[in-house]
Design an enzyme around this catalytic site. Sequence first.
Site, PDB file in Angstrom:
ATOM      1  N   GLU A   1       0.805  -1.226   0.000  1.00 24.94           N
ATOM      2  CA  GLU A   1       0.000   0.000   0.000  1.00 24.94           C
ATOM      3  C   GLU A   1       0.835   1.272   0.000  1.00 24.94           C
ATOM      4  O   GLU A   1       0.341   2.318  -0.383  1.00 24.94           O
ATOM      5  CB  GLU A   1      -0.934   0.010   1.219  1.00 24.94           C
ATOM      6  CG  GLU A   1      -1.964  -1.105   1.202  1.00 24.94           C
ATOM      7  CD  GLU A   1      -2.907  -1.040   2.383  1.00 24.94           C
ATOM      8  OE1 GLU A   1      -2.518  -0.434   3.407  1.00 24.94           O
ATOM      9  OE2 GLU A   1      -4.013  -1.579   2.289  1.00 24.94           O
TER      10      GLU A   1
ATOM     11  N   GLU B   1      -8.377  23.423  33.506  1.00 31.74           N
ATOM     12  CA  GLU B   1      -9.252  24.589  33.490  1.00 31.74           C
ATOM     13  C   GLU B   1      -8.521  25.876  33.123  1.00 31.74           C
ATOM     14  O   GLU B   1      -9.147  26.830  32.673  1.00 31.74           O
ATOM     15  CB  GLU B   1      -9.922  24.765  34.862  1.00 31.74           C
ATOM     16  CG  GLU B   1     -10.939  23.703  35.188  1.00 31.74           C
ATOM     17  CD  GLU B   1     -11.629  23.939  36.517  1.00 31.74           C
ATOM     18  OE1 GLU B   1     -12.787  23.520  36.660  1.00 31.74           O
ATOM     19  OE2 GLU B   1     -11.012  24.538  37.419  1.00 31.74           O
TER      20      GLU B   1
END
Length: 434
Positions: free
Chosen positions: A3, A243
């Site tokens: 491939e 945060e």
Amino acid sequence: TFEESAEDLAINTRSLGIDLDDLAARNLLSIDCVHLERAEIEETGDYQLDGLFIRLAHAVETVGAKRVVIDTLEALFAGLSNEAVLRSELRRLFRWIKDQGLTAVITGERGDRTLTRHGLEEYVADCVIVLENRVIDQSTTRNVRVVKYRGSTHGTNEYPFMIGPNGISVLPITSLQLDHAAPTERMSTGVAALDGMLGGEGVFRGSSILVSGSPGTGKSSLASLFAHAACLRGERCLLFVYEESQAQLLRNMRSIGVDLAPWLARGLLRIEAARPTLMGLEQHLVHMHEVVAQHRPAVVVVDPISNLTFDENDRALKPTLMRLIDFLKREQITALFTNLSHDSVANLAHTQTGVSSLMDTWLLLSNLEFNAERTRTLQVLKARGMAHSNRVREFAFSEHGVDLIDVFMVGERVVTGRARQVQQKLAAQVGGRA
């Protein structure tokens, strides 16, 4: 390879930290690119793989190979519909590889309802490994599962894995046992008054600490003080924040007299700041393992664990934390976790039992409203293996750091903040007159 060209394969594997060109130059690797075009193939006689055997044998002799990779198997049998011939040639290929004393890895594509497209390869192979890529709540997680492995005991669970710059990292789910040590050495939390509440010596080294609290109660500040104290002792610390950015965290902590920048410059502190949606729970766990292995910290801080999932009742959160905690305990790393919660202890008992039961020490930060004023408080809900205070303390911030102050009782009401200061002055005046 059927491939990719050798050039493309070399470029793609560099992202995994593998240099195929170097291996080929040292005569350790031979890459044979086979291009099969259906339009250029004319069928005559029986389908055979003799040509492949000749090419394989030549490549094996060239470098003295012990391992062979065929990527992918489908290319060999494209357009072949005769299942009997397919099964026969597959067996002949595998038998030839065994006769040569070679270990072979052969990739194949997944079928609609079978492990492979033809549904035959898994019966011929000695070991079958299935790779999957799932999307849950818009986050992808790669998983690996060993379906069979002849002649060997093996784990049958699905294991998360991550592809990164250092290759592939696999984190088994059931590999960690409760066999870690229990050190008796104590270490400071970074707040002297809190150390006093924990028997006067702080927490046990290698233990896990949970800090629960509603928004604005000071969870991140306490976590940063914990990391700052570790760096002051000359220990390496790893801080995961979900945060705030690193720059925000450094700026915000300076407001309470905590400067983390020098520790970053000295390499004692490493901050990993990312949005939790960047990856799934399993990938977060694998990433944490990798970063811990790189930085080798004595202290790890995760702020907050509640941001790792969108659902506070996520059943996958507890197993993930369990594996992380066991890993850190095994490495004798002290860990502090913050968690967003409700102020009510009754709500805590319902929503955080799964998380808190894994922890050695559990601290609760709360907001009290009285006399038009909001005041932070801290209490120790549990501390395994040590005497600890059952009192509620006022958690006060200033530009010089934080402090814990005894609250004042007026009847059955807890008085904090300015009301506490007024009551203390009145009590002092009464005591002075007496």
